[in-house]
Design a protein around this motif. Structure first.
Motif, PDB file in Angstrom:
ATOM      1  N   SER A  44       0.819  -1.210   0.000  1.00 22.55           N
ATOM      2  CA  SER A  44       0.000   0.000   0.000  1.00 22.55           C
ATOM      3  C   SER A  44       0.854   1.263   0.000  1.00 22.55           C
ATOM      4  N   GLN A  45       2.133   1.109   0.335  1.00 16.09           N
ATOM      5  CA  GLN A  45       3.044   2.252   0.379  1.00 16.09           C
ATOM      6  C   GLN A  45       3.872   2.404  -0.893  1.00 16.09           C
ATOM      7  N   GLY A  46       3.510   1.672  -1.934  1.00 12.84           N
ATOM      8  CA  GLY A  46       4.185   1.842  -3.207  1.00 12.84           C
ATOM      9  C   GLY A  46       5.505   1.121  -3.326  1.00 12.84           C
ATOM     10  N   VAL A  47       5.717   0.117  -2.481  1.00 14.31           N
ATOM     11  CA  VAL A  47       6.896  -0.735  -2.597  1.00 14.31           C
ATOM     12  C   VAL A  47       6.427  -2.179  -2.708  1.00 14.31           C
ATOM     13  N   GLY A  48       7.306  -3.028  -3.199  1.00 16.40           N
ATOM     14  CA  GLY A  48       6.917  -4.407  -3.441  1.00 16.40           C
ATOM     15  C   GLY A  48       7.353  -5.354  -2.344  1.00 16.40           C
ATOM     16  N   THR A  49       6.861  -6.568  -2.435  1.00 17.24           N
ATOM     17  CA  THR A  49       7.251  -7.651  -1.537  1.00 17.24           C
ATOM     18  C   THR A  49       7.750  -8.818  -2.369  1.00 17.24           C
ATOM     19  N   SER A  50       8.362  -9.779  -1.684  1.00 21.02           N
ATOM     20  CA  SER A  50       8.818 -10.999  -2.355  1.00 21.02           C
ATOM     21  C   SER A  50       8.395 -12.187  -1.511  1.00 21.02           C
ATOM     22  N   LEU A  51       7.310 -12.801  -1.897  1.00 13.37           N
ATOM     23  CA  LEU A  51       6.767 -13.942  -1.168  1.00 13.37           C
ATOM     24  C   LEU A  51       7.715 -15.130  -1.312  1.00 13.37           C
ATOM     25  N   LYS A  52       8.113 -15.722  -0.178  1.00 14.01           N
ATOM     26  CA  LYS A  52       9.148 -16.751  -0.236  1.00 14.01           C
ATOM     27  C   LYS A  52       8.893 -17.846   0.795  1.00 14.01           C
ATOM     28  N   HIS A  53       9.587 -18.967   0.660  1.00 15.42           N
ATOM     29  CA  HIS A  53      10.464 -19.418  -0.414  1.00 15.42           C
ATOM     30  C   HIS A  53       9.682 -20.486  -1.167  1.00 15.42           C
ATOM     31  N   PHE A  54       9.411 -20.253  -2.430  1.00 11.96           N
ATOM     32  CA  PHE A  54       8.498 -21.037  -3.239  1.00 11.96           C
ATOM     33  C   PHE A  54       9.266 -22.155  -3.936  1.00 11.96           C
ATOM     34  N   ALA A  55       9.133 -23.387  -3.478  1.00 16.31           N
ATOM     35  CA  ALA A  55       8.199 -23.905  -2.486  1.00 16.31           C
ATOM     36  C   ALA A  55       8.839 -25.129  -1.821  1.00 16.31           C
ATOM     37  N   VAL A  56       8.126 -25.623  -0.794  1.00 15.08           N
ATOM     38  CA  VAL A  56       8.499 -26.824  -0.045  1.00 15.08           C
ATOM     39  C   VAL A  56       9.913 -26.680   0.539  1.00 15.08           C
ATOM     40  N   ASN A  57      10.181 -25.495   1.079  1.00 15.32           N
ATOM     41  CA  ASN A  57      11.466 -25.209   1.730  1.00 15.32           C
ATOM     42  C   ASN A  57      11.217 -25.281   3.226  1.00 15.32           C
ATOM     43  N   ASN A  58      11.376 -26.460   3.806  1.00 13.96           N
ATOM     44  CA  ASN A  58      10.983 -26.689   5.192  1.00 13.96           C
ATOM     45  C   ASN A  58      12.122 -27.138   6.080  1.00 13.96           C
TER      46      ASN A  58
ATOM     47  N   MET B 286       9.728 -15.319  -4.660  1.00 14.53           N
ATOM     48  CA  MET B 286      11.101 -15.828  -4.641  1.00 14.53           C
ATOM     49  C   MET B 286      11.088 -17.350  -4.619  1.00 14.53           C
ATOM     50  N   CYS B 287      11.758 -17.945  -5.601  1.00 18.43           N
ATOM     51  CA  CYS B 287      11.823 -19.404  -5.621  1.00 18.43           C
ATOM     52  C   CYS B 287      12.892 -19.891  -4.653  1.00 18.43           C
ATOM     53  N   SER B 288      12.712 -21.080  -4.158  1.00 17.35           N
ATOM     54  CA  SER B 288      13.578 -21.635  -3.123  1.00 17.35           C
ATOM     55  C   SER B 288      14.809 -22.291  -3.730  1.00 17.35           C
TER      56      SER B 288
ATOM     57  N   GLU C  31      -2.488 -29.331  -0.833  1.00 18.40           N
ATOM     58  CA  GLU C  31      -3.288 -29.019   0.344  1.00 18.40           C
ATOM     59  C   GLU C  31      -2.486 -28.353   1.460  1.00 18.40           C
ATOM     60  N   ILE C  32      -1.194 -28.652   1.547  1.00 18.13           N
ATOM     61  CA  ILE C  32      -0.391 -28.151   2.666  1.00 18.13           C
ATOM     62  C   ILE C  32       0.648 -27.130   2.217  1.00 18.13           C
ATOM     63  N   TYR C  33       1.496 -27.486   1.270  1.00 15.29           N
ATOM     64  CA  TYR C  33       2.695 -26.687   1.013  1.00 15.29           C
ATOM     65  C   TYR C  33       2.521 -25.592  -0.036  1.00 15.29           C
ATOM     66  N   LEU C  34       1.510 -25.687  -0.887  1.00 10.87           N
ATOM     67  CA  LEU C  34       1.244 -24.628  -1.851  1.00 10.87           C
ATOM     68  C   LEU C  34       0.056 -23.758  -1.457  1.00 10.87           C
ATOM     69  N   ALA C  35      -0.801 -24.251  -0.594  1.00 13.13           N
ATOM     70  CA  ALA C  35      -2.067 -23.572  -0.318  1.00 13.13           C
ATOM     71  C   ALA C  35      -1.868 -22.176   0.258  1.00 13.13           C
ATOM     72  N   GLY C  36      -0.903 -22.003   1.153  1.00  6.57           N
ATOM     73  CA  GLY C  36      -0.651 -20.679   1.719  1.00  6.57           C
ATOM     74  C   GLY C  36      -0.165 -19.705   0.671  1.00  6.57           C
ATOM     75  N   PHE C  37       0.737 -20.151  -0.205  1.00  2.97           N
ATOM     76  CA  PHE C  37       1.215 -19.306  -1.294  1.00  2.97           C
ATOM     77  C   PHE C  37       0.052 -18.899  -2.198  1.00  2.97           C
ATOM     78  N   GLU C  38      -0.808 -19.847  -2.480  1.00  6.07           N
ATOM     79  CA  GLU C  38      -1.959 -19.548  -3.335  1.00  6.07           C
ATOM     80  C   GLU C  38      -2.836 -18.460  -2.726  1.00  6.07           C
ATOM     81  N   ARG C  39      -3.064 -18.528  -1.419  1.00  5.32           N
ATOM     82  CA  ARG C  39      -3.907 -17.525  -0.765  1.00  5.32           C
ATOM     83  C   ARG C  39      -3.287 -16.137  -0.892  1.00  5.32           C
ATOM     84  N   VAL C  40      -1.974 -16.030  -0.692  1.00  9.44           N
ATOM     85  CA  VAL C  40      -1.331 -14.721  -0.769  1.00  9.44           C
ATOM     86  C   VAL C  40      -1.333 -14.202  -2.205  1.00  9.44           C
ATOM     87  N   VAL C  41      -1.001 -15.054  -3.157  1.00  6.56           N
ATOM     88  CA  VAL C  41      -0.958 -14.628  -4.558  1.00  6.56           C
ATOM     89  C   VAL C  41      -2.323 -14.143  -5.018  1.00  6.56           C
ATOM     90  N   THR C  42      -3.369 -14.879  -4.692  1.00  2.81           N
ATOM     91  CA  THR C  42      -4.703 -14.536  -5.194  1.00  2.81           C
ATOM     92  C   THR C  42      -5.354 -13.409  -4.398  1.00  2.81           C
TER      93      THR C  42
END
Length: 785
Positions: free
Chosen positions: A158-172, A210-212, A191-202
């Motif tokens: 909202s402040q005009g800067v970006g984010t980098s959602l990480k670490h995609f994926a299955v980096n546990n 950021m890929c892992s 159901e477990i390891y991609l679902a959170g990323f999907e919620r943020v992206v959508t």
């Protein structure tokens, strides 16, 4: 340090270059150079095309911009910035509104420092509590991780800067993190390891993902086309930049073809030349390179307001927000009644303390004087200030409360020194009315780059607790740590335990606020605290061996495992006490729509039945008791946090969609809603369910394509194949079936037949049908599909 709260309009000035025009001007060599960084933190500029460079820096709980040049990692040498609570703590607030506000503050500081993208948040699932980087992640549950991270991303951007959602994926895990293959089945992955990323992206549309480092089922994340293109872009609609983790690219041309856009940091001219060579040799389509460059140019264009910013921020206000967040994040695990210090008064919980009891308080533990407030590794922030718990307790109490360090942290064993420190602490505790004992994990126990070896607090700290408990039973333990620690061996010695996590630069003041009742605890666990390491779901398959780690527990991760298998735990997922109490009405649930249009409306009234204002986290779980696949006994699908005054009721309404009732069908390769009964439970933890209601949902047809290898039961139960098969069996020459096509075999024989592939049955002469008949059945079923 900036002191004004003025911020430029987030839309900023007009873009300084046109993406398509700039792309048309670029040579092949220039396009290749744009897909790698200029140095450690900035992108490559192309001056003749008017393409500037932008800067990215580490987060995720505070800005870590190097003081020196952009061509160094900058760990331990960064500009002052607000160190907010780490992700493990922020998640424990369960408060999307608070995380949005923290995100806004992070965005303001990022923009004020001319940085365009903050590298975070990290939302990998806490598969094992041993993961050394768990302090940077939110939860063992993708709904909590996804919704809270989405709020944080929205606030930052909202402040005009970006984010980098990480670490995609299955980096546990951190062990062998740069090359290990995470071997996980598709349903568990979805159901477990991609679902959170999907919620943020959508929900939040982060500017970058950021890929892992690791491989997923044998393929590096940076080269995984199915992950980066088929799922992330084509299914979820992500239109931003995919950036590598620093050093995660094995083959840059292959990575570009898979969907990677930007390799970081700079890899020099060698890989630029390799990309050019791949294009000229026809091994990499130049249109693919153009698409990556177009996305990168769009990011650079979008980031120009931040790069040209004159913004400032209010450091004092941000410190106050960090204090609020740390207080809301702390989880009161235990608060037992103890004998009253006032004559003729009944026993009562030891917390909250009263300021006028200050004369009887003693503070023990080095962490009270030298707080551990953030994790180690790339996320270390140089705080604008730092509140020590000891100073904060003394300030609230208005007295010079006695203190003893009791132990040292991150030091070599020294028996004489440790004995002397313990004896000093015992003598102070002996004459105190109440002891505040600050324990925790030293920085060397958990960090980026390696995993923990056990779940225990240091032995010398527990020795202090035992010795102090022998002379004073009124002990409040405050724990500082980035992930779950076992309490089963020592919690009996502490009437109260406050899990403070790594609470950021204001965590010391926040703890004091909670201890003395200036704030009421409202944090809730987003990870289960097990009795012992051997009870954890991934025990025996973490961190893997010989380059592979097998995710054999499937979807039974965290509380899904403990609750489904009925494994005893110390404290369950969602647990957290308060200084007040809450009563729940019987929940109700109504269903509208069917199949993929189904919606469930859940209603419950929560009332504050205690003496002070407080916040409750209302959690909605869903179970499918009759599914054709194994599903956890319950899964979190919705939550909300509400603050209530004493005696105040509030009706809460939460909505579930068809996706919340669905599972990933590995044969159909999509989400499916299997109709029938579901159980919707509402409570304050996964094991403190205050009410449940059964609902009936009309699902969708799950009939798959019938083949020669489909079992007899699959044929009979299929809406198309069933009538066809029964008609075939009703032919007079069929042995073992009646005139209606029903088999006349005994139960044992039927069970055996049901499980046989049709091709096997057809291979037995004179059994039920032959190969020619099966060919007709398969063709007829396909024609009716």
């Amino acid at each position: 340090m900036p002191s004004s709260d003025h911020t430029d309009d987030a839309t900023g000035p007009a873009a300084v270059f046109d993406v398509e025009q700039a792309l048309a001007l670029l040579s092949l060599e220039e396009k290749a150079s744009l897909t790698s960084g200029r140095d450690f933190w900035t992108t490559t500029p192309i001056e003749r095309a008017g393409v500037p460079s932008i800067m990215v820096t580490d987060g995720p709980h505070g800005l870590r911009k190097p003081v020196a040049s952009a061509d160094n990692p900058g760990i331990g040498d960064s500009v002052p910035a607000t160190c907010f609570p780490t992700a493990v703590a922020l998640a424990s607030t369960w408060d999307t509104g608070l995380l949005h506000r923290v995100g806004e503050a992070l965005g303001k500081e990022t923009r004020a420092n001319d940085v365009s993208v903050l590298l975070g948040p990290g939302i990998n699932i806490k598969r094992s509590p041993l993961c050394g980087r768990n302090f940077e992640y939110f939860s063992e549950d993708p709904v909590v991780s996804g919704d809270l991270a989405a709020a944080l991303v929205q606030g930052i951007q909202s402040q005009g800067v970006g984010t980098s959602l990480k670490h995609f994926a299955v980096n546990n895990q951190e062990t062998d993190r740069m090359r290990v293959s995470a071997d996980v089945d598709e349903r568990t992955l979805r159901e477990i390891y991609l679902a959170g990323f999907e919620r943020v992206v959508t929900q939040a549309a982060p500017w970058t993902v950021m890929c892992s480092y690791n491989k997923i089922n044998g393929t590096y994340a940076s080269e995984n086309r199915r992950l980066l293109t088929d799922v992330l872009r084509d299914e979820w609609g992500f239109d931003g930049v995919v950036v590598s983790d620093w050093g995660a690219v094995s083959n840059r041309a292959t990575a570009l073809a898979a969907g990677l856009d930007l390799e970081m940091p700079s890899s020099g001219d060698v890989t630029d030349a390799a990309v050019v060579a791949a294009v000229r040799a026809g091994d990499l389509d130049e249109a693919v390179l153009d698409a990556a460059v177009r996305r990168l140019l769009t990011l650079v264009q979008r980031a120009q307001p931040a790069a040209q910013s004159t913004s400032t921020y209010d450091a004092a206000a941000h410190h106050a927000l960090a204090r609020e967040a740390a207080a809301d994040a702390a989880v009161l695990l235990k608060n037992d009644a103890v004998p009253s210090l006032v004559a003729d008064q009944p026993d009562a919980p030891i917390l909250p303390l009263r300021a006028d009891d200050a004369s009887g308080i003693a503070v023990l533990g080095e962490f009270a004087r030298t707080p551990r407030y953030q994790g180690a590794g790339s996320s270390q922030v140089h705080p604008t200030r730092l509140d020590a718990p000891l100073d904060a307790v003394r300030a609230i109490a208005g007295a010079d409360i006695p203190f003893a360090p009791a132990f040292v942290t991150d030091a070599d064993p020294d028996e004489a020194r440790d004995r002397a420190l313990l004896e000093e602490a015992v003598e102070i505790a002996r004459t105190a009315q109440t002891v505040l004992l600050f324990l925790g994990l030293p920085a060397s126990y958990e960090s980026e780059g390696f995993d923990r070896q056990h779940l225990d607090l240091p032995a010398e700290q527990l020795a202090v607790l035992r010795a102090v408990a022998a002379v004073n039973p009124r002990i409040v333990v405050v724990v500082a740590n980035g992930a779950a620690v076992t309490v089963a061996g020592w919690e009996q010695d502490a009437p109260a335990i406050l899990e403070a996590w790594l609470g950021g630069q204001a965590g010391g003041s926040a703890v004091a606020d909670l201890l003395f009742g200036a704030r009421t605890p409202s944090g809730r666990l987003t990870e289960t605290i097990p009795l012992r390491l051997e009870d954890t779901p991934a025990f025996g398959s973490f961190p893997g061996e010989l380059g592979h780690v097998r995710y054999g527990e499937g979807t039974l991760v965290g509380y899904r495992y403990y609750d489904t298998k009925d494994v005893a735990v110390s404290y369950p997922f969602g647990h957290g006490l308060s200084y007040t109490t809450f009563d729940y009405s019987t929940p109700t649930a109504t269903v509208s729509g069917t199949g993929t249009d189904a919606t469930v409306h859940v209603t419950v009234t929560v009332t504050n039945t205690g003496p002070v204002a407080g916040a409750e986290v209302v959690q909605v779980y869903v179970g499918d008791p009759r599914s054709q696949v194994q599903r956890p006994v319950r899964e979190l699908k919705a939550f909300t946090k509400t603050t209530l005054q004493p005696g105040e009721p509030q009706e809460l309404q939460l909505e579930l969609g068809a996706r919340d009732l669905s599972y990933w069908h590995t044969t159909l390769d999509r989400w499916v809603l299997e109709g029938g009964e579901f159980v919707v439970s509402v409570g304050s933890s996964s094991r403190d369910l205050r009410g449940a209601v059964s609902i009936d949902v009309v699902g969708e047809s799950l009939a798959g394509t019938l083949t020669h290898s489909s079992t007899f039961a699959e044929w009979i139960d299929h809406p198309v194949g069933g009538p066809l098969m029964r008609a075939e069996l009703a032919r007079p020459e069929t042995s073992g079936a009646d005139a209606d096509g029903a088999l006349t075999l005994d139960d044992a024989s039927m069970q055996m037949i049901d499980d046989m592939p049709a091709r096997v049955i057809a291979g037995f002469d004179g059994m039920l049908f032959d190969r020619e008949a099966l060919d007709r059945l398969v063709a007829a079923a396909a024609a009716h599909a």
